[in-house]
Structure formats: structure tokens, C-alpha cells
Design a protein around this motif. Structure first.
Motif: not given
Length: 340
Positions: A2-6, A41-47, A53-58, A70-71
Motif C-alpha cells: 500500500n505504497l506510492q512513489l512521488i 529531483l526529490v523522491r518520496i515513498l509514502v503510504k 495531502e502531499i499532492l494538494n500541496y504540490l 510532479t509524478l
């Protein structure tokens, strides 16, 4: 998993402030590398539940920063030294989180859902061909009085996408997307009507069998069928589940009545056409009522101020409008049956 990479591409002059902000969000892993002389380049591995919430900020940042991208990438497998130890901790947390999750509808992020809605709102060659083929198969099923053939038509009919897109765009107050979705839905029903009108005009076979007659009558029970179909379709969409089986349920409420309507018009049986039209309308409105309610409960909300203002107006208006239409249709049904 249940993870996604931003993945976030940040211009150098804005990197420090954005990087500090991103590190404050809960994350599993965080990597920084130099993409070029001008960008980091920043890669963030999140649940998955932290993604929106992160995508809203981005999304807010991307509106004011040039060269910012952003991907979002799904993660199917993640292996690290601490993953084995974390599994035990995750099991303990699951029990605590279970109670919280029961109070909310689980769903994918708004951004993923929005992309899916955009695809469903467009008229494509694939959509046109599937509607055309399903209309032909369903009409033949009526002529042969074959329930199996009609069910086969409902399996291939892509009718769930545009209807769900109408409900979703109404909740967000995206009137441009709403217009596209309505046009796509009308286009699909129009193809079905043209095919079935032609069959009804050139032949009267199938005009007296159960497959046809059942779809020229409408009762209060049909409202519950439409509500159940709409709720199932909305929940499947929120969780990005396969829409095939749920799509069949929505097609049950829309495809056969539309075929019956077209055959009635083609044959000149306008009394039956009225019943079929009423059934199609009842089912569409019931599906929309359930879908807009589910989407509203799930917490689908825009981020930008002007979009929030539109959504705050369109959301209650959409629900009230559909409820009023459903109540009016219910009154017509009761009057037709002599109840009132």
C-alpha cells in the motif's frame, strides 16, 4: 503493498523551501538527487493514504513555480532492511487504524480519480464501437427473447464511465467537465436509440416477449435498482476497482430500457415508448443520486479557492436537483399506477 512513489522536479532557486516542507510529511523513504544544473529531483515513498495531502500541496506550488513537475507512481514491491521488522509494527497498527477506517470511505487520491474521470468524459472510437456493438447485441437479444444475449450486451456496454463522470464533476463544480460528460452520455444513448429504432421500424419481432415488455413498465422498485447500481459504481470507482462487473449492473439499468425505448419509437408504439422513457429517466436519476451522495460522503473536494467556492455551491445544488427529479418521477409512477 500500500505504497506510492512521488517524484518531484524542483527548480534550484525554490528547492530549499519546498524540500523543507516536503520532509515534514509522513514518509517511508526520502531521496534527493541532482536532475540537472537547474533542477533537483526529490523522491518520496509514502503510504497511499498520505498521497492526497502531499499532492494538494504540490498542486498549489505548481501553479506559481515554473519548471516544477510532479509524478505519481504506484509501487508494487518495496524491499529494505527494515521492512521485515516494520511488518510486525504494521500488524499492530492495523487494529488501531481499523476503527478509524470504518468511519470513512476508503478511496484513491482526488488526482488519480480526476484523471480517470477525464478519460471517461471523452468520446473515443473505442467507446463508440463498444456502444454500437452492445446496442446491436442487446436489440438482437430482444428480438430472440434471449436473456443470455441481453446479458452479453450489458457486459460490453461501457455506460458506467460517463454517468460516474457526471456525478464526480458535479460534486467538484467543474462545469466544463460536466458538460463533456453529459454530451458523452447522450451520445451513447443516441447510438443505442438509432440502432433500436431501425430494428423496431423494419420488424415487429420481439415486440411481445418478456425482454421487451418488462422494460416498458416502471415501478417504484426501479428507483432502488438505480440507487444500488449508482452506489456500487461510485464505490468501485473510488477504489479504482475493475468496473466490468459493476458496469454490468449500471448497464442493467440503462441499456435494455434504452433499447426498448428505441424499438417502441421505431414501431410507433408510443404508449410503450413513454413507459420505457420513464424507466430510462428514473434509472439515470437514481444512479446519479447515489453517485453524488457517495462522492460527497467520501470527502472529494478541490483545493484552489475559486474551485472550492464553485464546489460549495454545485455540490448541494446537484444533490437537491437530482432528489427533486427523482421525487417527481416517483410521483409520475404512482399516478400512472393509480396510487395517487
Amino acid at each position: 503493498m500500500n505504497l506510492q512513489l512521488i517524484e518531484v522536479y524542483i527548480p534550484d532557486q525554490h528547492f530549499e523551501s519546498i524540500n523543507d516542507k516536503l520532509q515534514k510529511y509522513d514518509h517511508r523513504s526520502y531521496w534527493v538527487s541532482s536532475e540537472s544544473e537547474e533542477r533537483m529531483l526529490v523522491r518520496i515513498l509514502v503510504k497511499k493514504r498520505e498521497v492526497e495531502e502531499i499532492l494538494n500541496y504540490l498542486e498549489e506550488v505548481s501553479n506559481v513555480v515554473e519548471g516544477f513537475e510532479t509524478l505519481l507512481i504506484p509501487v508494487h514491491t518495496y524491499l529494505a532492511k527494515n521492512t521485515i521488522h516494520d511488518e510486525a509494527k504494521e500488524e499492530e497498527k492495523k487494529k488501531e487504524e481499523a476503527e478509524k477506517e470504518r468511519a470513512h470511505l476508503l478511496r484513491s487520491s482526488r488526482h488519480e480519480l480526476m484523471n480517470a474521470v477525464e478519460k471517461n468524459s471523452h468520446i473515443t472510437m473505442n467507446y463508440s464501437l463498444l456502444i454500437l456493438l452492445s446496442a446491436i447485441v442487446a436489440t438482437v437479444g430482444f428480438l430472440k427473447d434471449s436473456e443470455a444475449v441481453v446479458i452479453g450486451a450489458m457486459v460490453i456496454a461501457p455506460m458506467i464511465g460517463p454517468v460516474i463522470a457526471i456525478a464526480f464533476s458535479a460534486i467538484l463544480g467543474d462545469y466544463k467537465l460536466l458538460g463533456k460528460s453529459v454530451i458523452t452520455s447522450i451520445y451513447g444513448v443516441a447510438i443505442i436509440l438509432i440502432i433500436s429504432i431501425a430494428f423496431g421500424y423494419f420488424t415487429d419481432i420481439g415486440m411481445q416477449n418478456d425482454q421487451y415488455l418488462d422494460r416498458t413498465k416502471v415501478t417504484i422498485v426501479d428507483i432502488f435498482l438505480g440507487v444500488a447500481a449508482g452506489a456500487a459504481g461510485a464505490l468501485a470507482f473510488l477504489n479504482r476497482l475493475s468496473g466490468n462487473l459493476v458496469g454490468v449492473m449500471v448497464a442493467v439499468a440503462l441499456l435494455p430500457p434504452s433499447v426498448a425505448l428505441g424499438m417502441s419509437i421505431g414501431h410507433g408504439a408510443f404508449a410503450s415508448a413513454y413507459g420505457a422513457f420513464l424507466l430510462v429517466t428514473v434509472n439515470i436519476m437514481s444512479i446519479l443520486l447515489a453517485a453524488v451522495t457517495i462522492f460527497s460522503i467520501s470527502g472529494i473536494r478541490p483545493v484552489r479557492w475559486e474551485e472550492v467556492q464553485r464546489a460549495n455551491v454545485s455540490r448541494p445544488l446537484a444533490i437537491v436537483f437530482v432528489i427533486v427529479i427523482v421525487l417527481l418521477l416517483a410521483a409520475f409512477i404512482l399516478i400512472g399506477h393509480g396510487v395517487i
